[in-house]
Write an enzyme that holds these catalytic residues in place. Structure first.
Site, PDB file in Angstrom:
ATOM      1  N   TYR A   1      38.535  30.453  43.011  1.00  0.00           N
ATOM      2  CA  TYR A   1      38.537  31.870  43.355  1.00  0.00           C
ATOM      3  C   TYR A   1      37.236  32.537  42.878  1.00  0.00           C
ATOM      4  O   TYR A   1      36.601  33.284  43.621  1.00  0.00           O
ATOM      5  CB  TYR A   1      39.759  32.557  42.733  1.00  0.00           C
ATOM      6  N   ASP A   2      36.838  32.214  41.644  1.00  0.00           N
ATOM      7  CA  ASP A   2      35.586  32.762  41.097  1.00  0.00           C
ATOM      8  C   ASP A   2      34.424  32.540  42.050  1.00  0.00           C
ATOM      9  O   ASP A   2      33.595  33.410  42.259  1.00  0.00           O
ATOM     10  CB  ASP A   2      35.207  32.048  39.795  1.00  0.00           C
TER      11      ASP A   2
ATOM     12  N   GLU B   1      30.975  23.100  23.939  1.00  0.00           N
ATOM     13  CA  GLU B   1      32.376  22.702  23.832  1.00  0.00           C
ATOM     14  C   GLU B   1      33.077  22.904  25.167  1.00  0.00           C
ATOM     15  O   GLU B   1      32.544  23.582  26.047  1.00  0.00           O
ATOM     16  CB  GLU B   1      33.051  23.536  22.729  1.00  0.00           C
TER      17      GLU B   1
ATOM     18  N   LYS C   1      35.318  24.300  28.119  1.00  0.00           N
ATOM     19  CA  LYS C   1      35.941  25.552  28.522  1.00  0.00           C
ATOM     20  C   LYS C   1      37.333  25.199  29.015  1.00  0.00           C
ATOM     21  O   LYS C   1      37.493  24.514  30.027  1.00  0.00           O
ATOM     22  CB  LYS C   1      35.155  26.229  29.635  1.00  0.00           C
TER      23      LYS C   1
ATOM     24  N   ASP D   1      40.814  25.651  30.678  1.00  0.00           N
ATOM     25  CA  ASP D   1      41.321  26.493  31.749  1.00  0.00           C
ATOM     26  C   ASP D   1      42.782  26.825  31.472  1.00  0.00           C
ATOM     27  O   ASP D   1      43.689  26.210  32.003  1.00  0.00           O
ATOM     28  CB  ASP D   1      41.171  25.759  33.083  1.00  0.00           C
TER      29      ASP D   1
ATOM     30  N   ARG E   1      45.593  38.284  25.795  1.00  0.00           N
ATOM     31  CA  ARG E   1      44.375  39.091  25.786  1.00  0.00           C
ATOM     32  C   ARG E   1      44.644  40.500  26.310  1.00  0.00           C
ATOM     33  O   ARG E   1      44.072  41.459  25.827  1.00  0.00           O
ATOM     34  CB  ARG E   1      43.280  38.450  26.629  1.00  0.00           C
TER      35      ARG E   1
ATOM     36  N   GLU F   1      43.406  28.951  23.494  1.00  0.00           N
ATOM     37  CA  GLU F   1      43.832  28.916  24.879  1.00  0.00           C
ATOM     38  C   GLU F   1      45.151  28.151  24.972  1.00  0.00           C
ATOM     39  O   GLU F   1      45.257  27.040  24.453  1.00  0.00           O
ATOM     40  CB  GLU F   1      42.722  28.190  25.654  1.00  0.00           C
TER      41      GLU F   1
ATOM     42  N   TYR G   1      39.615  27.663  19.290  1.00  0.00           N
ATOM     43  CA  TYR G   1      38.164  27.479  19.284  1.00  0.00           C
ATOM     44  C   TYR G   1      37.390  28.646  18.679  1.00  0.00           C
ATOM     45  O   TYR G   1      36.170  28.654  18.687  1.00  0.00           O
ATOM     46  CB  TYR G   1      37.639  27.245  20.694  1.00  0.00           C
TER      47      TYR G   1
ATOM     48  N   LYS H   1      27.581  28.054  22.895  1.00  0.00           N
ATOM     49  CA  LYS H   1      27.596  29.143  21.911  1.00  0.00           C
ATOM     50  C   LYS H   1      26.454  28.975  20.927  1.00  0.00           C
ATOM     51  O   LYS H   1      26.167  27.842  20.512  1.00  0.00           O
ATOM     52  CB  LYS H   1      28.915  29.129  21.122  1.00  0.00           C
TER      53      LYS H   1
ATOM     54  N   LYS I   1      29.984  26.640  34.481  1.00  0.00           N
ATOM     55  CA  LYS I   1      31.106  26.077  35.240  1.00  0.00           C
ATOM     56  C   LYS I   1      30.632  24.905  36.087  1.00  0.00           C
ATOM     57  O   LYS I   1      29.564  24.965  36.681  1.00  0.00           O
ATOM     58  CB  LYS I   1      31.701  27.156  36.132  1.00  0.00           C
TER      59      LYS I   1
ATOM     60  N   CYS J   1      47.099  33.700  72.790  1.00  0.00           N
ATOM     61  CA  CYS J   1      47.348  34.007  71.380  1.00  0.00           C
ATOM     62  C   CYS J   1      48.536  33.182  70.899  1.00  0.00           C
ATOM     63  O   CYS J   1      49.593  33.193  71.521  1.00  0.00           O
ATOM     64  CB  CYS J   1      47.629  35.492  71.201  1.00  0.00           C
TER      65      CYS J   1
ATOM     66  N   CYS K   1      51.511  35.917  70.189  1.00  0.00           N
ATOM     67  CA  CYS K   1      52.106  36.754  71.244  1.00  0.00           C
ATOM     68  C   CYS K   1      51.869  36.224  72.648  1.00  0.00           C
ATOM     69  O   CYS K   1      52.318  36.827  73.620  1.00  0.00           O
ATOM     70  CB  CYS K   1      51.580  38.181  71.134  1.00  0.00           C
TER      71      CYS K   1
ATOM     72  N   CYS L   1      42.562  37.838  69.879  1.00  0.00           N
ATOM     73  CA  CYS L   1      43.678  38.276  70.706  1.00  0.00           C
ATOM     74  C   CYS L   1      43.502  39.764  70.968  1.00  0.00           C
ATOM     75  O   CYS L   1      43.344  40.546  70.032  1.00  0.00           O
ATOM     76  CB  CYS L   1      44.999  38.030  69.972  1.00  0.00           C
TER      77      CYS L   1
ATOM     78  N   CYS M   1      50.540  42.539  69.766  1.00  0.00           N
ATOM     79  CA  CYS M   1      50.686  41.231  69.134  1.00  0.00           C
ATOM     80  C   CYS M   1      51.361  41.369  67.771  1.00  0.00           C
ATOM     81  O   CYS M   1      50.898  42.114  66.909  1.00  0.00           O
ATOM     82  CB  CYS M   1      49.311  40.593  68.973  1.00  0.00           C
TER      83      CYS M   1
HETATM   84  S1  IVH Z   1      34.875  31.908  23.501  1.00  0.00           S
HETATM   85  C1  IVH Z   1      33.857  36.184  22.520  1.00  0.00           C
HETATM   86  N1  IVH Z   1      35.370  29.357  23.943  1.00  0.00           N
HETATM   87  O1  IVH Z   1      37.346  31.544  28.819  1.00  0.00           O
HETATM   88  C2  IVH Z   1      33.943  34.819  23.102  1.00  0.00           C
HETATM   89  N2  IVH Z   1      36.366  30.947  25.375  1.00  0.00           N
HETATM   90  O2  IVH Z   1      36.001  33.028  30.875  1.00  0.00           O
HETATM   91  C3  IVH Z   1      35.216  34.609  23.815  1.00  0.00           C
HETATM   92  N3  IVH Z   1      37.829  30.003  27.084  1.00  0.00           N
HETATM   93  O3  IVH Z   1      38.168  34.695  27.584  1.00  0.00           O
HETATM   94  C4  IVH Z   1      35.595  33.318  24.275  1.00  0.00           C
HETATM   95  N4  IVH Z   1      37.552  27.905  26.522  1.00  0.00           N
HETATM   96  O4  IVH Z   1      39.883  32.763  27.338  1.00  0.00           O
HETATM   97  C5  IVH Z   1      35.587  30.619  24.341  1.00  0.00           C
HETATM   98  N5  IVH Z   1      35.752  27.098  24.206  1.00  0.00           N
HETATM   99  C6  IVH Z   1      35.975  28.335  24.586  1.00  0.00           C
HETATM  100  C7  IVH Z   1      36.808  28.651  25.670  1.00  0.00           C
HETATM  101  C8  IVH Z   1      36.984  29.978  26.044  1.00  0.00           C
HETATM  102  C9  IVH Z   1      38.152  28.745  27.346  1.00  0.00           C
HETATM  103  C10 IVH Z   1      38.288  31.164  27.858  1.00  0.00           C
HETATM  104  C11 IVH Z   1      38.575  32.390  27.052  1.00  0.00           C
HETATM  105  C12 IVH Z   1      37.641  33.427  27.611  1.00  0.00           C
HETATM  106  C13 IVH Z   1      37.430  32.921  28.978  1.00  0.00           C
HETATM  107  C14 IVH Z   1      36.187  33.490  29.598  1.00  0.00           C
END
Ligand code: IVH
Length: 667
Positions: free
Chosen positions: A36-37, A113, A115, A117, A136, A171, A223, A287, A311, A405, A408, A421, A426
C-alpha cells in the site's frame, strides 16, 4: 503501449481508494501495508511531478484511524514517533549525509536492525513488573491494551533485574505458522480470513476480551525505549544486548557499522537473513548508534532525524491465472481483473491483480490458464507483469474484450486504452456512484459503504441514486443480515444527509474533475445547486480555478437529462440545495490569502480540514510549490513533506495547526 501519466494516475487513484476502503471501512485489506505504501507513494509522486493531474479528492488527502473508544486512552509519557521511509539507496545516502552534516563533522556509527512488520506498542515495567501496555494511537495517546499484552507468551510478566521504572518500545506480531492456523480455523467457521499476519495481529489486539486474545499466540519484539530515566546505556547496540540479557524478547540480528558501504552491506545481509525470522520484515531500520548523538540530532513533528527505514523492493511470484473478470467503475470504465490461484506476495495472500486494460492484455498476450508473474511494486498493485510462455497450456485462447458492459449489457465505447460503459442505468456504475455519494467526505451517510451499496442495488431496492431517500424499514427488512437496529441507523444516517452543506452535495454528485475543494468554491460562488446547474460556460469560467475544460465538464454534466432527473428527485426528497451560512461566512478570516497543502494521515477526513481552512479564508491546493504558505502534515507524510522542507515551506503538525488557529483568532 504503456499508460500515459494521466491514465496511470486515474488507475492509481481508484486502486488506492479501493484499498483505503478495504482497510478503513471494511477492515479487510487485500494487500500488505508495504505494498500500500508503494501505491500511495507513487500517487503522491505523480501528484508532485504532475500537479495538474492531482485530484482534489485524492486519497492522499484523506483520513486516518482514531483510537477505539472502547479502550481507555492514555497519554504516552514520551511521544511515540514514526519513521521516515525510503525505498532508494540515493535517499538513504541523503540521510547519511544529513546526519553527518548535523553532527558537525563528528563521525557517526549506525545500528542496522530489522523493521518488524507488526503493531507498535509501548510497554511499561514498574518495580520489575509489567504494568502497562499501550498502542501507538495518534502518537500522543494510545489505547490501554494491558490485558491483551499480558497474554503474550514471549513477554515475561516480571523481570527482577530491571530498573524501577522503564518503558520499552516494540512491535507485536503474529508468527507465520500461527497466522496460517488462525486463517484455517476462521475459514472453517465461515469467517473472512485475514489478508496478512499484520492485520491478524491488529485484529487480535483490538479484541476487548483478552481470553480470546490469549487463544492466539501473539509475540513481541522490543527495540527501543520510551520513558526510561537513569539508564546507564549509551548506544543502540548496547540496548539490543541488554534487552536480551534481561531475558526480554529482543533482536538478535543487528549490525553495528560505519560509513555508507557498511550500512548498505548490512542492509543486504539482512535481506538474506530475514526469511528465517519468525516475524515478517519489510525493511531495515538504520539508527544513529550513540544516544547522545541521537539527542543532538533531535526530531521533527513526525519522525526522528536519527533514524530511517529502508524498505525492501517488491517481491514477485508466479501463479496461475484462473479467470479474468471485468469491473465497472463509477464513470463506467471497465477494468479487467486477474483472478489468481492464491499466492503469498510480500507478506500477503494475493488472489486478484489488475490487468490495467485490454491493450495491456493484448500486448503481454495474457491468457486464462497461463502461469503469470505478479508483482507488488510502485505501480498499480498487485499487477500481472508477464507470462511464462513455456508453461502455456495447449489450446489457450487470447482474452477477448467484452462487447457489452459485463454488468448491464449496455454498449461500450473505446476511450484511449480503456473501454467505457456509456449506459446511465448501469447498476455497476450505480453501486460505485452510490458509494461515492455516501462517503464520509461527501454526504457522510453512516452505514452506507461499498457492501451496503452493492446489497441495496442487488436486492433491486435502487435503480437510481435518489431512491435511497425513499427507503423504509420495511424495504430494508428484506436484506440479508439486516437487523431492525441497523436498518434504523441507516435510515437515520440517510435522513441526516438531507441537511448537508451545498459543497458536500456538489462533491457527492461526482461531477468529473470536481473534487472537494472546487465543490466548496462552487458552493460559495453560486450559493444554490439550481444556479450552478443553470450556469453557462462563460459564467462557470468566472469562478476561480475553473478553466475551460472543467467548465465544459460541469456544463455537460448538468445538461445531461439523467442529471436533471436526479436533481429534481433529490429536491423532492427534501435535500438542502442552498449554501449554509457557515459556508458563506466571511472569508476575510485568519487564514485570508494563505495557501495550504495537506499531506499524510490526519485525525479527521481531509475534506473536513479543507472546509475549515476555507472557512477561515485560506485556500487548499494539491501540491507544494514556492507559493505554498503551510503544509499541514499528518502521520506518515511522504514526498510532499520532503518537498516542503526543501522549499522551506512551514510545516505544521495537526497540533500546531490548532494552535495557530487559536493564536490567529486571538490576535
Ligand atoms: S524505531 C522514534 N525500530 O515501524 C523511532 N521502529 O514505520 C521509532 N518498527 O512506528 C521507531 N521495526 O512501529 C523502530 N526496529 C525498529 C522497528 C520499528 C518496526 C515500526 C515502528 C514505527 C514504524 C515506522
Amino acid at each position: 503501449m504503456s499508460p500515459t501519466p494521466a491514465q496511470r494516475y486515474a488507475r492509481l487513484l481508484e486502486e488506492v481508494r479501493r484499498h483505503d476502503h478495504l482497510y478503513y471501512i471494511e477492515a479487510r485489506p487485500e494487500i500488505s501495508d508495504a505494498a500500500y505504501d508503494r501505491l500511495y507513494r507513487e500517487l503522491l509522486d505523480l501528484e508532485t511531478s504532475h500537479p495538474k493531474l492531482a485530484d482534489e479528492n485524492s486519497p492522499t488527502r484523506k483520513v486516518g484511524g482514531a483510537p477505539l473508544d472502547s479502550f481507555r486512552t492514555v497519554a504516552h509519557a514520551v511521544r511515540m514517533q514514526s519513521l521516515n521511509n525510503t525505498y532508494s539507496e540515493e535517499e538513504l545516502q541523503d540521510f547519511l549525509d544529513r546526519v553527518e552534516k548535523n553532527l558537525h563533522g563528528q563521525a557517526a556509527e549506525f545500528a542496522v536492525e530489522p523493521k518488524v512488520d507488526g503493531l507498535a506498542v509501548s510497554l511499561r515495567y514498574e518495580q520489575g513488573r509489567l504494568t502497562q501496555g499501550l498502542t501507538r494511537g495518534d502518537g500522543e495517546r494510545g489505547d490501554d491494551i494491558t490485558e491483551n499484552i499480558k497474554t503474550i507468551r514471549n513477554l515475561p510478566l516480571s523481570v527482577p533485574r530491571l530498573p524501577p521504572r522503564i518503558e520499552f518500545r516494540g512491535e507485536v506480531y503474529l508468527p507465520e505458522p500461527a497466522f496460517a492456523a488462525l486463517n484455517q480455523s476462521r475459514e472453517k467457521k465461515g469467517e473472512p480470513p485475514f489478508a496478512n499476519p499484520r492485520n491478524a495481529a491488529a485484529g487480535t489486539l483490538k479484541l476487548l476480551d483478552s481470553r480470546e486474545v490469549a487463544k492466539r499466540p501473539l509475540a513481541v519484539v522490543l527495540y527501543g525505549l520510551g520513558d526510561a530515566p537513569g539508564l546507564p546505556l549509551k548506544t543502540q547496540d548496547q540496548l539490543h544486548r541488554q534487552i536480551l540479557d534481561w531475558g526480554l524478547p529482543g533482536h538478535d540480528w543487528f549490525r553495528h557499522v560505519r560509513g555508507t558501504a557498511e550500512v548498505l552491506h548490512a542492509i543486504r545481509e539482512l535481506n538474506q537473513a530475514r526469511t528465517r525470522f519468525s516475524f515478517a520484515t519489510d525493511g531495515a531500520v538504520i539508527k544513529v548508534n550513540r544516544f547522545d548523538q541521537q539527542k543532538t540530532l533531535g526530531q521533527t513533528d513526525k519522525a526522528p532525524r536519527w533514524a530511517i527505514a529502508y524498505k525492501y523492493a517488491a517481491e514477485q511470484s508466479e501463479t496461475r491465472l484462473l479467470d479474468v473478470t471485468f469491473q465497472v467503475g463509477r464513470t463506467g470504465v471497465i477494468t479487467p481483473v486477474a483472478e489468481l490461484a492464491p499466492v503469498l506476495l510480500s507478506g500477503s495472500t494475493v488472489s486478484r491483480a489488475t490487468l490495467h486494460n485490454f491493450e495491456e492484455i493484448a500486448r503481454k498476450d495474457i491468457r486464462v490458464g497461463d502461469l503469470v508473474r505478479v508483482e507488488k511494486a510502485g505501480e498499480v498493485i498487485p499487477a500481472v507483469i508477464s507470462v511464462n510462455l513455456s508453461q502455456r497450456p495447449a489450446q489457450s485462447k487470447p482474452i477477448r474484450p467484452p462487447r457489452h458492459c459485463p454488468v448491464c449489457q449496455g454498449p461500450l465505447i473505446k476511450e484511449d486504452a480503456f473501454l467505457r460503459c456509456t449506459s446511465r442505468d448501469c447498476v455497476g456504475q450505480l453501486k460505485r456512484r452510490l458509494q461515492h455519494f455516501a462517503h464520509r467526505g461527501a454526504m457522510d451517510i453512516e452505514g452506507l459503504g461499498e457492501v451496503m451499496a452493492a446489497q441495496l442495488v442487488d436486492a433491486g431496492l435502487l435503480q437510481h441514486l435518489d431512491q435511497i431517500y425513499g427507503l423504509t424499514g420495511e424495504k430494508l427488512a428484506a436484506l440479508d443480515r439486516m437487523g431492525e437496529k441497523s436498518a434504523a441507523n441507516l435510515l437515520a444516517g440517510i435522513d441526516a444527509s438531507r441537511r448537508r452543506s451545498l459543497g458536500r452535495l456538489i462533491f457527492a454528485l461526482g461531477i468529473p474533475q470536481v473534487g472537494a475543494v472546487l465543490s466548496e468554491t462552487l458552493a460559495r460562488h453560486f450559493r444554490s445547486l439550481d444556479r450552478l446547474a443553470e450556469a453557462s460556460l462563460s459564467e462557470l469560467t468566472l469562478v476561480n480555478d475553473v478553466g475551460p475544460k472543467v467548465a465544459e465538464e460541469i456544463a455537460t454534466f448538468f445538461h445531461d437529462a439523467s442529471t436533471r432527473r436526479l436533481l429534481t428527485a433529490l429536491k423532492k426528497a427534501g435535500l438542502n440545495f442552498t449554501a449554509l451560512p457557515s459556508e458563506l461566512a466571511e472569508r476575510g478570516g485568519v487564514f485570508s490569502g494563505k495557501k495550504f497543502v495537506l499531506t499524510g494521515t490526519l485525525s479527521a477526513p481531509r475534506e473536513e480540514f479543507i472546509r475549515r481552512i476555507q472557512s477561515l479564508g485560506g485556500s487548499v491546493s494539491g501540491s507544494v510549490s514556492p507559493k505554498t504558505d503551510y503544509l499541514l502534515a499528518g502521520e506518515d507524510a511522504g514526498s510532499k513533506l520532503e518537498k516542503a522542507r526543501s522549499l522551506q515551506v512551514r510545516v505544521l503538525s495537526e497540533k500546531e495547526f490548532e494552535k495557530l488557529v487559536g493564536q490567529k483568532a486571538a490576535e
